[in-house]
Write a protein that holds these residues in place. Structure first.
Motif, PDB file in Angstrom:
ATOM      1  N   TRP A   1       0.847  -1.196   0.000  1.00  9.25           N
ATOM      2  CA  TRP A   1       0.000   0.000   0.000  1.00  9.25           C
ATOM      3  C   TRP A   1       0.883   1.247   0.000  1.00  9.25           C
ATOM      4  O   TRP A   1       1.856   1.334   0.741  1.00  9.25           O
ATOM      5  CB  TRP A   1      -0.895   0.009   1.230  1.00  9.25           C
ATOM      6  N   HIS A   2       0.511   2.209  -0.827  1.00  6.46           N
ATOM      7  CA  HIS A   2       1.254   3.469  -0.880  1.00  6.46           C
ATOM      8  C   HIS A   2       0.423   4.521  -1.603  1.00  6.46           C
ATOM      9  O   HIS A   2      -0.617   4.225  -2.201  1.00  6.46           O
ATOM     10  CB  HIS A   2       2.590   3.294  -1.607  1.00  6.46           C
ATOM     11  N   GLN A   3       0.898   5.743  -1.542  1.00  3.93           N
ATOM     12  CA  GLN A   3       0.375   6.855  -2.330  1.00  3.93           C
ATOM     13  C   GLN A   3       1.511   7.344  -3.225  1.00  3.93           C
ATOM     14  O   GLN A   3       2.626   7.573  -2.754  1.00  3.93           O
ATOM     15  CB  GLN A   3      -0.112   7.981  -1.413  1.00  3.93           C
ATOM     16  N   ASP A   4       1.250   7.516  -4.505  1.00  2.00           N
ATOM     17  CA  ASP A   4       2.305   7.930  -5.426  1.00  2.00           C
ATOM     18  C   ASP A   4       2.948   9.242  -5.013  1.00  2.00           C
ATOM     19  O   ASP A   4       4.156   9.448  -5.198  1.00  2.00           O
ATOM     20  CB  ASP A   4       1.743   8.060  -6.844  1.00  2.00           C
TER      21      ASP A   4
ATOM     22  N   ALA B   1       3.885  10.224  -2.306  1.00  2.00           N
ATOM     23  CA  ALA B   1       4.967  10.044  -1.331  1.00  2.00           C
ATOM     24  C   ALA B   1       6.323   9.971  -2.015  1.00  2.00           C
ATOM     25  O   ALA B   1       7.352  10.208  -1.385  1.00  2.00           O
ATOM     26  CB  ALA B   1       4.727   8.790  -0.497  1.00  2.00           C
ATOM     27  N   TYR B   2       6.355   9.627  -3.306  1.00  2.00           N
ATOM     28  CA  TYR B   2       7.603   9.535  -4.064  1.00  2.00           C
ATOM     29  C   TYR B   2       8.010  10.886  -4.669  1.00  2.00           C
ATOM     30  O   TYR B   2       9.141  11.025  -5.137  1.00  2.00           O
ATOM     31  CB  TYR B   2       7.449   8.554  -5.226  1.00  2.00           C
TER      32      TYR B   2
ATOM     33  N   HIS C   1       5.354   7.136   5.064  1.00  2.00           N
ATOM     34  CA  HIS C   1       5.833   6.012   4.253  1.00  2.00           C
ATOM     35  C   HIS C   1       7.247   5.647   4.671  1.00  2.00           C
ATOM     36  O   HIS C   1       7.987   6.480   5.191  1.00  2.00           O
ATOM     37  CB  HIS C   1       5.843   6.389   2.759  1.00  2.00           C
TER      38      HIS C   1
ATOM     39  N   LEU D   1       8.190   2.143  -1.604  1.00  2.00           N
ATOM     40  CA  LEU D   1       7.750   2.664  -0.319  1.00  2.00           C
ATOM     41  C   LEU D   1       6.438   1.988   0.067  1.00  2.00           C
ATOM     42  O   LEU D   1       5.698   1.496  -0.782  1.00  2.00           O
ATOM     43  CB  LEU D   1       7.524   4.173  -0.398  1.00  2.00           C
ATOM     44  N   GLU D   2       6.160   1.982   1.351  1.00  2.00           N
ATOM     45  CA  GLU D   2       4.883   1.457   1.830  1.00  2.00           C
ATOM     46  C   GLU D   2       4.375   2.302   2.982  1.00  2.00           C
ATOM     47  O   GLU D   2       5.125   3.063   3.606  1.00  2.00           O
ATOM     48  CB  GLU D   2       5.015   0.003   2.265  1.00  2.00           C
ATOM     49  N   CYS D   3       3.075   2.164   3.245  1.00  2.00           N
ATOM     50  CA  CYS D   3       2.453   2.874   4.361  1.00  2.00           C
ATOM     51  C   CYS D   3       1.434   1.962   5.025  1.00  2.00           C
ATOM     52  O   CYS D   3       1.133   0.866   4.534  1.00  2.00           O
ATOM     53  CB  CYS D   3       1.801   4.168   3.883  1.00  2.00           C
TER      54      CYS D   3
ATOM     55  N   TYR E   1      -2.726  -0.554  -3.985  1.00  2.00           N
ATOM     56  CA  TYR E   1      -1.868  -1.721  -3.741  1.00  2.00           C
ATOM     57  C   TYR E   1      -2.333  -2.835  -4.650  1.00  2.00           C
ATOM     58  O   TYR E   1      -3.397  -2.753  -5.288  1.00  2.00           O
ATOM     59  CB  TYR E   1      -1.967  -2.095  -2.262  1.00  2.00           C
TER      60      TYR E   1
END
Length: 257
Positions: A122-125, A127-128, A168, A178-180, A209
């Protein structure tokens, strides 16, 4: 922002943070993209260090099977892709979703090999990405294989694009992923299976995800990312080009060998 009437799917995208798009590629076009995609996977199209295994934290080497193969900037590594229909259709769709000033920011390939079973966390783009004053962005996720629960179809959390970016942290040994904190039990979490040639769109802040691939086949996806032209220029000024310059240099060096 565009002043044209908002389409029904653009309204869903803006409300939910994601939307099913429907068919972007015909079955014959899917076959063409699969053939090119497999040239990347076999190494016939040279990728240099722009190929990595998001599921192992290491670059592709020694012919080892990758769990989640990511190839950044396929259109820079193999420019004939730009003459094929997906980029033109993706741009039109992006302008429908986020406004007439949308341009391509970057593209990438993500493949899940058979029986690897490695989930994309799980992540939000966002965050990168670097901070920008205009956060409009859309990622268009195009299935080149049947995308189902068992091979890693996308999951999205409805409305999460309107919430703050979560904390993240790097996944595993440091392959760049990355993950959250999130799960399939998160309110609004929804799987979105797709047939080949069909697509979904999601915003930069949308939690998403996919499960690992436990089937006999590949799960190949082509992803195109768009944001406003002024924000792409600002991004580049801040030094963020998602590996574009390095890719161009890699291609030139490979051609000179």
């Amino acid at each position: 922002m565009a002043t044209n009437p908002i389409s029904s799917r653009a309204a869903i995208f803006r409300e939910d943070g994601y939307a099913r798009i429907g068919e972007l590629l015909s079955s014959a076009e899917v076959d063409l993209y699969r053939a090119i995609y497999d040239r990347f996977l076999t190494g016939e199209i040279y990728c240099g260090d722009k190929r990595s295994d998001l599921g192992a934290g290491s670059a592709h080497s020694d012919g080892a099977a990758e769990n989640i193969t990511q190839i950044m900037w396929p259109s820079a590594l193999y420019p004939p892709l730009l003459e094929l229909p997906l980029h033109e259709r993706g741009l039109a769709l992006a302008r429908e979703m986020i406004g007439d000033d949308a341009v391509l920011d970057f593209d990438m390939l993500i493949d899940k090999a058979p029986h690897t079973g490695m989930p994309t966390p799980w992540h939000q783009d966002a965050a990168y990405w670097v901070d920008l004053p205009d956060t409009r962005a859309v990622s268009i996720w195009v299935a080149l294989d049947e995308s189902i629960l068992d091979n890693g179809c996308m999951w999205y959390v409805r409305g999460s694009h309107e919430t703050p970016i979560r904390a993240h942290w790097p996944v595993g040994a440091g392959g760049g992923a990355l993950e959250c904190e999130c799960s399939e039990d998160e309110p609004g979490a929804t799987p979105v299976p797709l047939t080949p040639g069909h697509a979904a769109a999601h915003a930069g802040g949308t939690l998403h995800y996919s499960r690992g691939n436990t089937t006999d086949g590949h799960r190949r996806a082509y992803i195109l990312n768009y944001r406003p032209a002024d924000m792409v220029r600002l991004e580049r000024e801040k030094g963020m080009d998602h590996g574009l310059k390095d890719n161009v240099r890699t291609v030139r060096n490979a051609a000179a060998r």
